[in-house]
Design a protein around this motif. Structure first.
Motif, PDB file in Angstrom:
ATOM      1  N   UNK A 323     -11.678   3.704 -19.974  1.00 17.72           N
ATOM      2  CA  UNK A 323     -10.575   2.747 -19.886  1.00 17.72           C
ATOM      3  C   UNK A 323      -9.611   2.894 -21.063  1.00 17.72           C
ATOM      4  N   UNK A 324      -8.406   3.277 -20.786  1.00 19.14           N
ATOM      5  CA  UNK A 324      -7.360   3.421 -21.800  1.00 19.14           C
ATOM      6  C   UNK A 324      -6.067   2.864 -21.229  1.00 19.14           C
ATOM      7  N   UNK A 325      -5.335   2.116 -22.046  1.00 20.09           N
ATOM      8  CA  UNK A 325      -4.077   1.512 -21.602  1.00 20.09           C
ATOM      9  C   UNK A 325      -2.863   2.060 -22.323  1.00 20.09           C
ATOM     10  N   UNK A 720     -15.441  -2.572 -14.614  1.00 20.84           N
ATOM     11  CA  UNK A 720     -14.647  -1.680 -13.761  1.00 20.84           C
ATOM     12  C   UNK A 720     -13.192  -1.528 -14.189  1.00 20.84           C
ATOM     13  N   UNK A 721     -12.704  -2.367 -15.107  1.00 20.52           N
ATOM     14  CA  UNK A 721     -11.282  -2.352 -15.450  1.00 20.52           C
ATOM     15  C   UNK A 721     -10.924  -1.062 -16.179  1.00 20.52           C
ATOM     16  N   UNK A 722      -9.872  -0.389 -15.692  1.00 20.00           N
ATOM     17  CA  UNK A 722      -9.380   0.837 -16.318  1.00 20.00           C
ATOM     18  C   UNK A 722      -8.255   0.576 -17.309  1.00 20.00           C
ATOM     19  N   UNK A 723      -7.422  -0.442 -17.034  1.00 18.34           N
ATOM     20  CA  UNK A 723      -6.232  -0.666 -17.845  1.00 18.34           C
ATOM     21  C   UNK A 723      -5.783  -2.111 -17.734  1.00 18.34           C
ATOM     22  N   UNK A 731      -2.286   5.161  -7.845  1.00 14.98           N
ATOM     23  CA  UNK A 731      -2.998   5.769  -8.977  1.00 14.98           C
ATOM     24  C   UNK A 731      -4.507   5.585  -8.869  1.00 14.98           C
ATOM     25  N   UNK A 732      -4.935   4.546  -8.151  1.00 14.60           N
ATOM     26  CA  UNK A 732      -6.357   4.255  -8.055  1.00 14.60           C
ATOM     27  C   UNK A 732      -6.921   3.545  -9.270  1.00 14.60           C
ATOM     28  N   UNK A 733      -6.107   3.288 -10.280  1.00 18.59           N
ATOM     29  CA  UNK A 733      -6.581   2.619 -11.493  1.00 18.59           C
ATOM     30  C   UNK A 733      -6.829   1.147 -11.211  1.00 18.59           C
ATOM     31  N   UNK A 734      -7.943   0.637 -11.732  1.00 16.35           N
ATOM     32  CA  UNK A 734      -8.260  -0.786 -11.632  1.00 16.35           C
ATOM     33  C   UNK A 734      -7.582  -1.481 -12.807  1.00 16.35           C
ATOM     34  N   UNK A 735      -6.614  -2.335 -12.500  1.00 17.42           N
ATOM     35  CA  UNK A 735      -5.882  -3.005 -13.567  1.00 17.42           C
ATOM     36  C   UNK A 735      -6.362  -4.436 -13.718  1.00 17.42           C
ATOM     37  N   UNK A 736      -5.864  -5.089 -14.754  1.00 23.39           N
ATOM     38  CA  UNK A 736      -6.300  -6.441 -15.071  1.00 23.39           C
ATOM     39  C   UNK A 736      -6.073  -7.394 -13.906  1.00 23.39           C
ATOM     40  N   UNK A 737      -4.938  -7.247 -13.258  1.00 22.33           N
ATOM     41  CA  UNK A 737      -4.638  -8.152 -12.150  1.00 22.33           C
ATOM     42  C   UNK A 737      -5.618  -7.995 -10.991  1.00 22.33           C
ATOM     43  N   UNK A 738      -6.221  -6.811 -10.864  1.00 17.90           N
ATOM     44  CA  UNK A 738      -7.138  -6.568  -9.746  1.00 17.90           C
ATOM     45  C   UNK A 738      -8.422  -7.394  -9.855  1.00 17.90           C
ATOM     46  N   UNK A 739      -8.831  -7.726 -11.086  1.00 24.31           N
ATOM     47  CA  UNK A 739     -10.084  -8.474 -11.246  1.00 24.31           C
ATOM     48  C   UNK A 739      -9.832  -9.963 -11.405  1.00 24.31           C
ATOM     49  N   UNK A 740      -8.563 -10.344 -11.590  1.00 23.57           N
ATOM     50  CA  UNK A 740      -8.223 -11.758 -11.643  1.00 23.57           C
ATOM     51  C   UNK A 740      -9.064 -12.523 -12.643  1.00 23.57           C
ATOM     52  N   UNK A 741      -9.757 -13.562 -12.165  1.00 29.27           N
ATOM     53  CA  UNK A 741     -10.574 -14.421 -13.032  1.00 29.27           C
ATOM     54  C   UNK A 741     -12.045 -13.996 -13.073  1.00 29.27           C
ATOM     55  N   UNK A 742     -12.375 -12.874 -12.465  1.00 28.07           N
ATOM     56  CA  UNK A 742     -13.760 -12.408 -12.501  1.00 28.07           C
ATOM     57  C   UNK A 742     -14.169 -12.117 -13.944  1.00 28.07           C
TER      58      UNK A 742
END
Length: 824
Positions: A323-325, A720-723, A731-742
């Protein structure tokens, strides 16, 4: 030869004369005055000034007229004194050799007269043994917990002013900016002057050791700040841009003093009594940085050698699940291999050979969920693309003759500096920086700013260069902030710049400070071991967002980064606010995250840990923006009654609940740590450790000793967060918005605590009744399973009960939020 008069005889004659006259200092009586939380006690003769805190504790005990030394060359250790002096400032490669060839004798104050007790202030005149008025003093309440002590010299020719005060045998002094050897400065005389840190630093301040213009000394630093926090419960700041000296129980075991290199002396005394409250009061005065963008607290990677390689690195990070941003590219202006390693070009514009498609590259990185940072400094180097233009337009710092002030620069050719006091040079610099950002960059390293010469310099503003020197980095930072703020007002893009030099006034202007160009070795002073003292000193003095070059930069006088050094630096970097790699000068030889499979796995593991800790880091960052309390903290900030915490150089707190004890010694596989009282658990799980003693922690290569107080709760992002940066869906990257409040929640038995994220998501944990791993669990009253690995899952806000007694209350967020709970 100067002979100090017989003070007893002089005072007797003065007293007799004043008694006859019915006026003067003999008629003055002691004064007690309360200003806010401060109580001031002034005894006119023998002169003594005592400042106490709200609880009656003595903070400052100074201006003692009987403390005059028999040696006129020595200052009164606990008094006020003035003398005439001038200095020479020899400089090479950003290092300074500062000498006072013929200092005058000190003239000390022995009495106070003309005392005026007025609303909100106390004023008086200071007199020497000859009954001459040498200064006027005024003490006033400047803020709720801040006392101003101003001493105005009656003779501007006396350009050294010293204020001395008593220090206790058990007193400690932390702060003074980014000092690389020490956290506690008791026993040292610390000069405050912005300059190159130096390489292969010596443990003394002796110019005779090594090459003074190459080898650093104990207290050479990019980031000197004239402020310290005392274990007595106060902080003291010298409000000056000139060189100064802090002698903290170094000239005598029971006395300290502050010496200003200007006629007047302005001090600010901050009252806590706790160290955190002192830092809050200090940063309220000097200003605090705004909360940086979220990507600041996700891992950063360096990538150089051109567009093709930068794209390769960016893709490999995603392929390797690292994970790198942030990708930062130092050589966007060009670079080449030379005898001393990979050297950056000093052009100011994009190298279109290495980066022929810079705007497209920036766009591609943004689409993949990366911020893209570059590099800038204020050098005008012979042969660089802007050199002739800058000199022709008069943008360079000049000599008094009007010629450009050129020196031997880092590339061993003629170089100059942008004159930031010139409005035209300021605007010209901003225009170039802005143009490069408009190509797609999201910020840059704003490097150097320590090199402004003093002798034979005529700034466009006409100001005194000895006073302007320390402020050059402040002005550079003001320029950079203007560039970014003006662009953000137009396009709304989040950007940042990061720096290595600073002084008073830098605090509200910068976001990230890094520790400078450490050597690629473990050594104290300028290797891995220096990263912690620098960060702790910066934190106390108002710079909460800190990181270092993983794994070092300079390899001169040592060898390139080894695998062991890289492992240990990554471990430390993961638990600092900013985790950022650097290729270093020996870019082809230094061990890096790509050097072998094991190292890639190691970097992945700790990058994920840093990324997962984002909710905690961001909350700490918000606290720093709000009240100035740093993210990286000395143990003294959290445990002021724990004496070893004031001097610890190799251990720190990340916030209030992670105690970090990195390995900073080559070959070590254990760490001895003096722990404050209490029970602690390893951050990543394990048996409890009892505090109140020195413990030996296992630390095999790859493992980082880090402990959490019993009863703590930590909220983490899912693994799972990538960025944390928005990415294109393709891109397939899992971003912060994808996990929401998890969230993943780590609970530690044996106590209670709570934690609130910046977004408002809250967690209240009471594990006082829990002794170890739970055997049963309910969520919102319904039984839930405990997985074989001990984890527990739940959905939405609610209450988790373990073994019928321990409770975790989760508030806020979506009803569908996923929770993964681990009892550590």
């Amino acid at each position: 030869m100067h002979k100090r008069p017989d003070r007893v005889l002089v005072r007797s004659l003065l007293a007799a004369a004043m008694a006859l006259a019915g006026a003067g200092c003999g008629s003055e009586s002691p004064v007690d005055k309360t200003l806010g939380p401060f109580t001031i006690h002034l005894e006119p003769e023998p002169l003594r000034l005592v400042v106490s805190g709200a609880n009656g504790e003595v903070l400052l005990d100074g201006l003692v007229g009987d403390a005059l030394s028999a040696d006129p060359a020595a200052p009164p250790l606990t008094g006020f004194a003035l003398r005439a002096s001038s200095a020479t400032y020899e400089t090479q490669f950003g290092a300074f050799k500062i000498l006072e060839p013929a200092p005058g004798a000190w003239m000390g104050a022995v009495a106070a007269t003309d005392i005026v007790d007025e609303p909100g202030a106390l004023s008086f005149t200071l007199r020497n043994a000859e009954d001459e008025a040498i200064a006027t003093a005024r003490l006033s309440l400047a803020a709720e917990r801040e006392l101003s002590l101003s001493f105005s010299n009656t003779d501007p020719g006396l350009r050294r002013a010293s204020f001395g005060f008593a220090c206790r045998a058990d007193e400690h002094f932390i702060g003074l900016g980014g000092q690389s050897f020490d956290v506690d400065h008791r026993g040292y005389t610390v000069p405050i002057w912005v300059q190159e840190d130096g390489i292969h630093k010596w443990p003394t301040d002796d110019y005779g050791q090594g090459l003074w213009y190459l080898n650093g000394r104990r207290h050479t630093t990019h980031t000197p700040i004239p402020f310290f926090v005392s274990s007595r419960g106060y902080g003291l700041m010298l409000d000056s841009s000139q060189r100064s000296v802090f002698a903290l129980c170094s000239e005598a075991g029971d006395a300290a003093r502050v010496e200003a290199w200007e006629p007047d002396l302005h001090l600010r005394l901050f009252y806590g009594p706790s160290p955190k409250e002192i830092v809050t009061a200090f940063t309220a005065r000097v200003g605090r940085p705004a909360l940086p963008p979220a990507f600041t607290f996700a891992p950063w990677i360096d990538a150089i050698f051109g567009s093709v390689n930068v794209r390769r690195v960016a893709q490999k990070l995603r392929d390797e699940d690292i994970p790198v941003s942030v990708v930062w590219t130092e050589d966007f202006r060009g670079g080449q291999d030379v005898d001393l390693g990979y050297e950056l070009d000093e052009d100011w514009n994009t190298d279109t050979v290495l980066y022929p498609d810079f705007p497209v590259l920036a766009s591609d990185l943004h689409a993949a969920g990366y911020k893209f940072l570059t590099y800038n400094n204020t050098f005008l180097t012979s042969g660089a693309d802007v050199f002739d233009e800058a000199l022709a337009a008069g943008h360079a710092v000049k000599r008094r003759s009007g010629e450009p002030y050129l020196f031997t620069g880092g590339k061993l050719v003629d170089a100059g500096l942008v004159d930031l006091s010139s409005p035209a040079a300021w605007a010209w610099t901003k225009d170039i920086y802005r143009t490069n950002l408009e190509l797609g960059a999201d910020g840059y390293m704003a490097d150097f700013a320590e090199w402004l010469p003093v002798d034979d310099v005529a700034l466009a503003s006409g100001e005194d260069t000895a006073a302007a020197h320390n402020l050059y980095p402040v002005e550079f930072q003001r320029l950079n902030k203007e560039v970014l703020d003006e662009l953000a007002a137009v396009d709304g893009v989040e950007r940042l710049f990061f720096v290595r030099s600073a002084y008073l006034g830098s605090q509200p202007l910068v976001s990230v400070v890094w520790g400078g160009d450490q050597q690629t070795e473990f050594a104290e002073g300028d290797g891995l071991a220096s990263v912690i003292p620098i960060g702790l000193g910066l934190g106390v003095t108002g710079f909460p967002y800190y990181g270092s070059d993983i794994a070092g930069y300079m390899s001169q006088l040592t060898k390139p980064t080894t695998k062991e050094l890289f492992f240990r630096w990554v471990e430390l970097g993961a638990l600092t606010p900013v985790m950022r790699t650097h290729h270093g000068r020996s870019a082809h030889e230094n061990w890096s995250w790509e050097s072998d499979v094991e190292t890639t796995a190691h970097f992945r593991r700790y990058a994920k840990l840093h990324q997962q800790l984002f909710p905690y880091l961001y909350a700490l960052a918000k606290q720093a923006a709000d009240d100035g309390v740093p993210m990286l903290r000395t143990l003294a900030l959290e445990k002021p009654d724990f004496a070893p915490g004031w001097s610890a150089r190799d251990v720190f707190m990340l916030g209030d609940r992670i105690l970090v004890a990195p390995v900073v010694t080559a070959g070590a596989t254990t760490r001895a740590v003096a722990l404050p009282p209490g029970r602690y658990y390893p951050l990543l799980g394990g048996a409890a450790v009892e505090g109140g003693q020195t413990v030996e922690l296992a630390a095999p290569l790859g493992e980082l000793p880090a402990l959490v107080p019993a009863g703590s709760v930590l909220a983490l992002l899912p693994e799972s967060v990538d960025t944390v940066v928005a990415a294109d869906a393709a891109s397939g990257a899992v971003e912060l918005a994808d996990v929401g409040d998890d969230r993943e929640l780590w609970l530690y038995p044996g106590g209670a605590s709570d934690f609130t994220e910046v977004s408002g998501l809250g967690y209240t944990w009471d594990g006082s009744a829990l002794a170890g791993a739970p055997s049963s669990a309910t969520f919102e009253g319904a039984p839930v399973a405990i997985a074989p690995d001990g984890s527990i899952t739940g959905t939405g806000p609610g209450t988790l009960v373990l073994d019928g007694a321990a409770t975790l209350v989760v508030t806020g967020g979506a009803a569908s939020r996923a929770l993964l709970v681990r009892v550590r």
